[in-house]
Motif scaffolding. Structure first.
Motif, PDB file in Angstrom:
ATOM      1  N   LEU A 148       0.833  -1.196   0.000  1.00 22.15           N
ATOM      2  CA  LEU A 148       0.000   0.000   0.000  1.00 22.15           C
ATOM      3  C   LEU A 148       0.870   1.249   0.000  1.00 22.15           C
ATOM      4  CD1 LEU A 148      -2.623  -0.980   2.737  1.00 22.15           C
ATOM      5  CD2 LEU A 148      -2.906  -1.075   0.255  1.00 22.15           C
ATOM      6  N   ASP A 149       0.354   2.300  -0.608  1.00 18.73           N
ATOM      7  CA  ASP A 149       1.036   3.592  -0.546  1.00 18.73           C
ATOM      8  C   ASP A 149       0.894   4.101   0.881  1.00 18.73           C
ATOM      9  OD1 ASP A 149       1.927   6.221  -0.724  1.00 18.73           O
ATOM     10  OD2 ASP A 149       0.888   6.606  -2.598  1.00 18.73           O
ATOM     11  N   ARG A 150       1.990   4.437   1.491  1.00 18.52           N
ATOM     12  CA  ARG A 150       2.014   4.849   2.899  1.00 18.52           C
ATOM     13  C   ARG A 150       1.073   6.017   3.170  1.00 18.52           C
ATOM     14  NH1 ARG A 150       4.547   3.253   7.211  1.00 18.52           N
ATOM     15  NH2 ARG A 150       5.337   4.695   8.773  1.00 18.52           N
ATOM     16  N   ARG A 151       0.866   6.891   2.186  1.00 14.34           N
ATOM     17  CA  ARG A 151      -0.006   8.053   2.377  1.00 14.34           C
ATOM     18  C   ARG A 151      -1.475   7.661   2.534  1.00 14.34           C
ATOM     19  NH1 ARG A 151       1.431  11.311  -2.757  1.00 14.34           N
ATOM     20  NH2 ARG A 151       1.333   9.192  -3.482  1.00 14.34           N
ATOM     21  N   THR A 152      -1.843   6.462   2.099  1.00 18.21           N
ATOM     22  CA  THR A 152      -3.244   6.051   2.194  1.00 18.21           C
ATOM     23  C   THR A 152      -3.528   5.208   3.430  1.00 18.21           C
ATOM     24  OG1 THR A 152      -2.879   4.048   0.885  1.00 18.21           O
ATOM     25  CG2 THR A 152      -3.489   6.060  -0.314  1.00 18.21           C
ATOM     26  N   VAL A 153      -2.497   4.975   4.237  1.00 23.83           N
ATOM     27  CA  VAL A 153      -2.641   4.133   5.421  1.00 23.83           C
ATOM     28  C   VAL A 153      -2.807   5.018   6.649  1.00 23.83           C
ATOM     29  CG1 VAL A 153      -1.473   2.417   6.862  1.00 23.83           C
ATOM     30  CG2 VAL A 153      -1.276   2.303   4.373  1.00 23.83           C
ATOM     31  N   PHE A 154      -3.816   4.726   7.427  1.00 24.19           N
ATOM     32  CA  PHE A 154      -4.064   5.511   8.639  1.00 24.19           C
ATOM     33  C   PHE A 154      -2.970   5.297   9.669  1.00 24.19           C
ATOM     34  CE2 PHE A 154      -5.996   5.908  12.888  1.00 24.19           C
ATOM     35  CZ  PHE A 154      -6.333   7.253  12.841  1.00 24.19           C
ATOM     36  N   SER A 155      -2.596   4.031   9.893  1.00 24.62           N
ATOM     37  CA  SER A 155      -1.573   3.718  10.879  1.00 24.62           C
ATOM     38  C   SER A 155      -0.908   2.398  10.505  1.00 24.62           C
ATOM     39  CB  SER A 155      -2.209   3.605  12.269  1.00 24.62           C
ATOM     40  OG  SER A 155      -1.244   3.286  13.231  1.00 24.62           O
ATOM     41  N   SER A 156       0.417   2.358  10.711  1.00 27.06           N
ATOM     42  CA  SER A 156       1.143   1.110  10.478  1.00 27.06           C
ATOM     43  C   SER A 156       2.440   1.150  11.265  1.00 27.06           C
ATOM     44  CB  SER A 156       1.442   0.923   8.986  1.00 27.06           C
ATOM     45  OG  SER A 156       2.346   1.906   8.534  1.00 27.06           O
ATOM     46  N   ALA A 157       2.966  -0.028  11.503  1.00 31.26           N
ATOM     47  CA  ALA A 157       4.244  -0.130  12.204  1.00 31.26           C
ATOM     48  C   ALA A 157       5.359   0.285  11.246  1.00 31.26           C
ATOM     49  CB  ALA A 157       4.470  -1.562  12.674  1.00 31.26           C
ATOM     50  N   ALA A 158       6.368   0.915  11.781  1.00 31.40           N
ATOM     51  CA  ALA A 158       7.490   1.347  10.956  1.00 31.40           C
ATOM     52  C   ALA A 158       8.136   0.165  10.239  1.00 31.40           C
ATOM     53  CB  ALA A 158       8.524   2.073  11.811  1.00 31.40           C
ATOM     54  N   SER A 159       8.084  -0.993  10.853  1.00 34.72           N
ATOM     55  CA  SER A 159       8.700  -2.175  10.249  1.00 34.72           C
ATOM     56  C   SER A 159       7.968  -2.639   8.992  1.00 34.72           C
ATOM     57  CB  SER A 159       8.766  -3.310  11.263  1.00 34.72           C
ATOM     58  OG  SER A 159       7.457  -3.682  11.665  1.00 34.72           O
ATOM     59  N   SER A 160       6.752  -2.150   8.770  1.00 32.73           N
ATOM     60  CA  SER A 160       6.019  -2.554   7.571  1.00 32.73           C
ATOM     61  C   SER A 160       6.424  -1.737   6.345  1.00 32.73           C
ATOM     62  CB  SER A 160       4.512  -2.421   7.791  1.00 32.73           C
ATOM     63  OG  SER A 160       4.141  -1.049   7.857  1.00 32.73           O
ATOM     64  N   ASP A 161       7.218  -0.689   6.534  1.00 32.61           N
ATOM     65  CA  ASP A 161       7.636   0.170   5.427  1.00 32.61           C
ATOM     66  C   ASP A 161       8.870  -0.419   4.754  1.00 32.61           C
ATOM     67  OD1 ASP A 161       8.772   2.187   3.799  1.00 32.61           O
ATOM     68  OD2 ASP A 161       7.772   3.735   4.971  1.00 32.61           O
ATOM     69  N   ILE A 162       8.733  -0.775   3.483  1.00 30.08           N
ATOM     70  CA  ILE A 162       9.841  -1.379   2.737  1.00 30.08           C
ATOM     71  C   ILE A 162      10.458  -0.397   1.736  1.00 30.08           C
ATOM     72  CG2 ILE A 162       8.952  -3.721   3.022  1.00 30.08           C
ATOM     73  CD1 ILE A 162       8.099  -3.533  -0.001  1.00 30.08           C
ATOM     74  N   THR A 163      10.197   0.887   1.918  1.00 26.75           N
ATOM     75  CA  THR A 163      10.666   1.894   0.963  1.00 26.75           C
ATOM     76  C   THR A 163      12.171   1.835   0.759  1.00 26.75           C
ATOM     77  OG1 THR A 163       8.812   3.316   1.595  1.00 26.75           O
ATOM     78  CG2 THR A 163      10.615   4.353   0.387  1.00 26.75           C
ATOM     79  N   GLU A 164      12.938   1.808   1.837  1.00 31.72           N
ATOM     80  CA  GLU A 164      14.406   1.811   1.702  1.00 31.72           C
ATOM     81  C   GLU A 164      14.904   0.575   0.959  1.00 31.72           C
ATOM     82  OE1 GLU A 164      16.431   4.323   2.299  1.00 31.72           O
ATOM     83  OE2 GLU A 164      14.753   5.517   3.032  1.00 31.72           O
ATOM     84  N   ASP A 165      14.332  -0.590   1.263  1.00 40.68           N
ATOM     85  CA  ASP A 165      14.723  -1.808   0.554  1.00 40.68           C
ATOM     86  C   ASP A 165      14.373  -1.696  -0.935  1.00 40.68           C
ATOM     87  OD1 ASP A 165      15.658  -3.019   2.884  1.00 40.68           O
ATOM     88  OD2 ASP A 165      13.689  -3.891   3.344  1.00 40.68           O
ATOM     89  N   ALA A 166      13.198  -1.131  -1.209  1.00 38.25           N
ATOM     90  CA  ALA A 166      12.767  -0.974  -2.596  1.00 38.25           C
ATOM     91  C   ALA A 166      13.667   0.011  -3.337  1.00 38.25           C
ATOM     92  CB  ALA A 166      11.309  -0.514  -2.644  1.00 38.25           C
ATOM     93  N   ILE A 167      14.053   1.096  -2.686  1.00 36.07           N
ATOM     94  CA  ILE A 167      14.954   2.073  -3.315  1.00 36.07           C
ATOM     95  C   ILE A 167      16.272   1.399  -3.688  1.00 36.07           C
ATOM     96  CG2 ILE A 167      16.373   4.123  -2.891  1.00 36.07           C
ATOM     97  CD1 ILE A 167      13.996   5.208  -1.197  1.00 36.07           C
TER      98      ILE A 167
END
Length: 193
Positions: A148-167
């Motif tokens: 999911l695009d992080r901007r559309t998520v109300f709340s999530s754990a920081a560990s669920s963000d894979i942006t750095e790995d994807a970059i």
């Protein structure tokens, strides 16, 4: 045997390793992760190249606008000086021609700005299209089924963000994206002088 599998899932869930455990057991993972699409683009080598190019073109356009402003200011001063020596009838066509020149110039420069903004949007679209298969591969590797695009998520754990790995993966696979061409539908002519 079922108790062992259940215990693996419980322990893996507690350790935050459910996607890997699910893959190892041959089941389908349903973990959801997030990506910050803006950060993904802007922090990738591809996005940094595009930002440099757009900034350079924007600087050229700003310099051109300053030159045009100076030329128009000089022309306006000439008209002001002429006004004192001419009749209204003789002066009116010169003033109208100057107004037309100003309006035409403004429209042309605004069109160049719009074209530059459109180019940024097109490059972003090319990036996202090229990034999709890379992200899909990363999803399979880490065992997730939804990003999911992080901007559309109300709340999530920081560990669920894979942006750095994807970059990092996109930098490895796409680099600056100089070998990726715009599809014909996205092609537009570059800003003209």
């Amino acid at each position: 045997m079922r108790k062992v599998i259940k215990l693996v899932f419980v322990v893996a869930g507690l350790l935050g390793a459910a996607p890997i455990a699910a893959q190892e057991l041959g089941t389908t993972a349903s973990t959801v992760v997030t990506i910050d699409r803006e950060k993904l683009f802007l922090n990738s080598d591809f996005g940094k190249r595009v930002a440099r190019e757009v900034e350079a073109a924007g600087n050229e356009l700003a310099a051109e606008n300053r030159r045009i402003e100076a030329d128009l200011a000089d022309a306006e001063q000439e008209l002001t000086d002429l006004r004192a020596t001419m009749s209204v009838t003789d002066f009116r066509p010169l003033a109208d021609a100057f107004d037309t020149r100003v309006q035409t110039t403004r429209q042309a420069q605004a069109a160049k700005t719009r074209a530059l903004n459109a180019l940024l949007g097109q490059e972003r679209d090319v990036f996202l299209n090229a990034a999709a298969p890379v992200i899909e591969t990363l999803m399979k590797e880490i065992g997730v089924s939804v990003v999911l695009d992080r901007r559309t998520v109300f709340s999530s754990a920081a560990s669920s963000d894979i942006t750095e790995d994807a970059i990092q993966r996109l930098n490895d696979d796409l680099g600056e994206g100089t070998n990726i061409k715009l599809p014909p539908a996205l092609q537009a002519s570059p800003p003209q002088d």
